[in-house]
Design a protein around this motif. Structure first.
Motif, PDB file in Angstrom:
ATOM      1  N   VAL A 218       0.833  -1.196   0.000  1.00 11.51           N
ATOM      2  CA  VAL A 218       0.000   0.000   0.000  1.00 11.51           C
ATOM      3  C   VAL A 218       0.871   1.251   0.000  1.00 11.51           C
ATOM      4  O   VAL A 218       0.662   2.188  -0.773  1.00 11.51           O
TER       5      VAL A 218
ATOM      6  N   THR B  36       2.368   1.855  -3.360  1.00 12.27           N
ATOM      7  CA  THR B  36       1.386   2.405  -4.285  1.00 12.27           C
ATOM      8  C   THR B  36       1.253   3.911  -4.078  1.00 12.27           C
ATOM      9  O   THR B  36       1.203   4.688  -5.026  1.00 12.27           O
ATOM     10  N   LEU B  37       1.212   4.292  -2.792  1.00 15.70           N
ATOM     11  CA  LEU B  37       1.059   5.711  -2.511  1.00 15.70           C
ATOM     12  C   LEU B  37       2.284   6.493  -2.928  1.00 15.70           C
ATOM     13  O   LEU B  37       2.185   7.600  -3.437  1.00 15.70           O
TER      14      LEU B  37
ATOM     15  N   ALA C  79       2.146   7.525  -6.307  1.00 13.51           N
ATOM     16  CA  ALA C  79       1.295   8.684  -6.543  1.00 13.51           C
ATOM     17  C   ALA C  79       1.982   9.951  -6.080  1.00 13.51           C
ATOM     18  O   ALA C  79       1.410  11.028  -6.151  1.00 13.51           O
TER      19      ALA C  79
ATOM     20  N   LEU D 230       3.146  10.550  -3.054  1.00 15.46           N
ATOM     21  CA  LEU D 230       2.834  10.891  -1.674  1.00 15.46           C
ATOM     22  C   LEU D 230       3.041   9.662  -0.812  1.00 15.46           C
ATOM     23  O   LEU D 230       2.245   8.745  -0.854  1.00 15.46           O
ATOM     24  N   ALA D 231       4.109   9.625  -0.065  1.00  8.32           N
ATOM     25  CA  ALA D 231       4.258   8.502   0.843  1.00  8.32           C
ATOM     26  C   ALA D 231       3.373   8.749   2.044  1.00  8.32           C
ATOM     27  O   ALA D 231       3.167   9.882   2.452  1.00  8.32           O
ATOM     28  N   GLY D 232       2.840   7.688   2.581  1.00  7.46           N
ATOM     29  CA  GLY D 232       1.951   7.851   3.716  1.00  7.46           C
ATOM     30  C   GLY D 232       2.731   7.998   5.013  1.00  7.46           C
ATOM     31  O   GLY D 232       2.527   7.273   5.963  1.00  7.46           O
TER      32      GLY D 232
ATOM     33  N   ALA E 198       8.418  16.774   1.156  1.00  6.28           N
ATOM     34  CA  ALA E 198       6.974  16.669   1.395  1.00  6.28           C
ATOM     35  C   ALA E 198       6.579  15.225   1.644  1.00  6.28           C
ATOM     36  O   ALA E 198       5.678  14.942   2.435  1.00  6.28           O
TER      37      ALA E 198
END
Lengths: 338, 407
Positions: free
Chosen positions: A6, A9-10, A13, A15-17, A90
């Motif tokens: 997961v 995947t982020l 995009a 943006l790491a969670g 970020a």
């Protein structure tokens, strides 16, 4: 397993969670500071012959690591290009970005960065071969210009040529090493970036005396370490570590005498507050009272850092200029430790 | 002899969902779908939460803002006063340009190399093997950087073209190879150029008409008509006559070096070294893969076809062109489509040599200056997706046309 998928995947995009708040806790839990630096700019950030990172910006990372973790070597250096640096910050890949980054309105607000202050007051200049026969940047009509993409210099360049109504062709490059190579190969007539960067790059040339930096400085480039917007506690630590280094020079605290001065309270209450022999300044930023002592021990005060990496005794040979203390006619003016 | 009794009809029981093979498949599909939706919902929620934590919103309004940066190759008028959307469009056109150039060149190179690799000439065959293996087994990025380095290190600076006794000179007095790029002459359309264009269009129509007539004639009577020379004549002669009659309405803008100030070429068009490097490397790299596809296609055609063609008296060249390749195409085209898609997507390696493709404008400078990573990456992904779908759509139609017609 599923969690890592997961996260991956982020990250795709963009943006790491990563956890947003409490960067301080993350750094302490990891027992290492992730610091974004320039991939190679002599004097600011570059690995030395032993592979150890050193430089003016690197010392900001080391000072923060010393203040927070008690050990200036507990830093993971992450080399970042001009284009990727803010995304990396970020996304939580780095905790602190000390990479010749200019403090601007839109970066501070729209890009959601927080600048911890200014550690180098710079401006954009042009490097040309003496053989080009150009003595002023306004004579650069028709020039091919090597320019790092994703920088403020790219925008300044466009503005400068537009205002002066002269034309140019940009050659986009990714970092200083590529700029050096393209410039020396003659793929561009002039290389433009911050004047300190030009001085640094020039020292790596075989014949530095055959190249001149044009007198025009076409922009203000206040360079400083940046952190993510939103974690004010962490921003405070970065800001006041930098201020501690600056104020240490003003108060005459050096890496040589800091241990002695911190051993017992001195006559000067501000030194006492800085070095933790009076008051509880450390607790106010979530650290112990010795944080500034460790930072100054590790890197020396601002003046020592400057002289060691950029000063007139180094090949780069930059004068203090705007980066002198306010008491010496410069712009360095740390708020009071009170 | 007993007749099997009808199984007792019972109502639907929930346990049948797992135990009855009639319903089990459906159950598994429903569960899988629910899990997939849950995963997507989780990802979207995570995204929303993280965006909120970063204090970022989701907004494409930045595309209308002033870009503020310059681009060194723009096929449409562009200045740094234009918007980010226009900068993205400039990048898109640059991507499409290098992709189109690359696909055409890779096909030509690939077909030639594939055919020659099967050559009975030992030297030619081995040379093509070396080419294919060298390009297939070394990463594309290295080839791009290598070609770029060769182009920019081996060519003179514009200053070398200056003065009476210049060190470098233009090829045929027209084309200048420099370390900034290749400056080529460009036509300037003067008065009456429109007439010339109409004449050219009419000539092309006439040439196509002649080819159709010649083929029908040959099919009807078996006697071939000269096609190549007549086509050339139809294309060139009227054009030349009109060109002279109108008094040369089209002139060439030849690049000349500026003698004062900083040396640079004025006039003509500058084909950037980064474009050429990317073009050559992409074409040769993908060409190596296409060569293998072509070779496989040719080998898939039974040898009896060649023998039959020879028996009919066809020469080897015509056998290849008229008998083997048309049949091989059925094997070649499907994998060829994915090579075209690869090439198009590989153009994003342009970043290595500073070519201003869409990844460098929208996904590079614009993304960096505006901090709109999510929006920019989504737009980039959407662009590559649309281009890829168009390419494979068009080629699939072509594939259906050449496929074996089974009746």
């Amino acid at each position: 397993m599923k969690r890592s998928v997961v996260l991956g995947t982020l990250a795709l995009a963009g943006l790491a969670g990563a956890a947003q708040a409490a960067t301080l806790d993350d750094v302490k839990a990891r027992d290492a500071l992730n610091c974004g630096v320039n991939p190679g700019l002599t004097g600011f950030a570059a690995p030395n012959a032993e592979g150890v990172w050193e430089g003016f910006d690197v010392d900001v990372c080391r000072a923060v690591a010393a203040a927070v973790l008690g050990d200036a070597t507990k830093v993971n250096y992450v080399p970042l290009s001009g284009e990727t640096r803010f995304t990396a910050l970020a996304a939580g890949e780095v905790d602190l970005l000390a990479r010749n980054s200019t403090w601007t309105f839109s970066r501070d607000t729209d890009l959601n960065l927080d600048f911890a202050g200014v550690n180098y007051y710079d401006g954009q200049g042009f490097l040309v071969p003496s053989a080009l026969g150009v003595t002023s940047a306004t004579e650069l009509d028709g020039a091919t210009v090597c320019i790092q993409t994703g920088t403020t210099t790219e925008l300044n360049l466009a503005d400068f040529f537009r205002v002066n109504n002269i034309s140019y062709t940009p050659v986009p490059i990714a970092n200083d090493a590529e700029g050096r190579q393209q410039y020396l190969a003659g793929a561009c007539d002039t290389y433009t970036t911050d004047a300190s960067g030009l001085a640094s790059v020039r020292t790596t040339f075989e014949n530095p005396e055959e190249h001149v930096i044009l007198p025009e400085i076409i922009s203000k480039e206040p360079l400083g370490p940046a952190v993510r917007h939103g974690d004010n506690d962490w921003a405070d630590i970065a800001r006041w570590t930098l201020n501690a280094l600056i104020v240490a020079e003003e108060l005459g605290v050096t890496s040589a005498n800091v241990a002695e001065m911190a051993a017992a309270p001195t006559e000067n209450p501000e030194i006492n507050r800085l070095l933790g022999t009076e008051g509880e300044m450390g607790a106010m930023i979530g650290l112990d009272n010795q944080w500034a002592v460790r930072a100054i021990e590790a890197t020396g005060n601002y003046g020592e850092i400057f002289e060691r990496h950029l000063g007139e005794s180094t090949p780069i040979g930059l004068a203090r200029g705007l980066n002198a203390q306010w008491t010496n006619g410069g712009l360095l003016y740390a708020p009071p430790f009170r | 002899m007993t007749i099997a009794a009808e199984p007792p009809r019972q109502g639907f029981r929930p346990s049948q969902l797992l135990q009855d093979s009639r319903y089990r498949g459906l159950t598994i599909q429903v569960i899988a779908l629910a899990l997939l939706l849950a995963l997507i919902a989780f990802l979207v929620r995570n995204l929303v939460v993280n965006l909120a934590a970063l204090g970022k919103d989701f907004d494409f309004g930045f595309l209308g803002n002033r870009a503020g940066y310059d681009i060194n190759q723009a096929l449409i008028p562009y200045t740094n006063n234009d918007s980010h959307a226009r900068a993205a469009l400039v990048g898109i056109l640059n991507t499409l340009l290098v992709a189109a150039l690359g696909c055409v060149t890779a096909t030509v190179v690939g077909v030639l190399a594939g055919v020659l690799r099967l050559s009975k000439n030992w030297l030619v065959g081995r040379l093509m093997t070396v080419y294919v293996e060298a390009f297939r087994n070394v990463p594309l990025l290295l080839w791009i950087v290598l070609v770029y380095a060769v182009l920019s290190e081996s060519t003179p600076a514009p200053a070398a073209f200056r003065g009476e006794d210049a060190q470098a000179s233009r090829l045929f007095g027209l084309i200048a190879f420099t370390n900034r790029g290749t400056y080529i002459p460009w036509p300037v359309w003067g008065e009456g150029a429109g007439v010339l264009g109409i004449v050219l269009l009419l000539s092309i129509a006439a040439a196509i008409g002649w080819r159709i007539y010649a083929r029908r004639r040959q099919e009807a009577t078996g006697r071939p008509l000269p096609v190549l020379w007549v086509t050339l004549a139809i294309l060139v002669l009227p054009f030349l006559v009109v060109f002279v009659l109108l008094g040369a309405p089209v002139t060439l803008d030849v690049p000349t070096v500026r003698e004062t100030g900083i040396a640079r070429f004025d006039g003509g068009v500058n084909v950037l070294n980064s474009l050429v490097a990317l073009w050559i490397a992409l074409a040769l790299y993908t060409g190596a893969f296409i060569a293998e596809i072509v070779r496989a296609g040719i080998l898939s055609v039974s040898k009896g076809q060649t023998e039959a063609a020879f028996a009919l008296g066809l020469r080897p060249g015509r056998t290849m062109r008229l008998v083997i390749l048309p049949q091989a195409l059925r094997v070649i085209v499907p994998p060829l489509i994915s090579q075209y898609l690869n090439l198009t997507k590989n153009t994003s390696l342009a970043v290595a040599v500073g070519y201003a493709d869409v990844r460098a404008t929208l996904g590079g400078v614009t993304m960096n200056q505006t901090g709109r990573e999510l929006e920019s990456i989504l737009l980039l992904g959407l662009f590559y997706l649309i281009v890829s779908l168009i390419i494979s759509g068009v080629l699939n139609v072509y594939n259906q046309r050449i496929a074996l017609k089974e009746r």
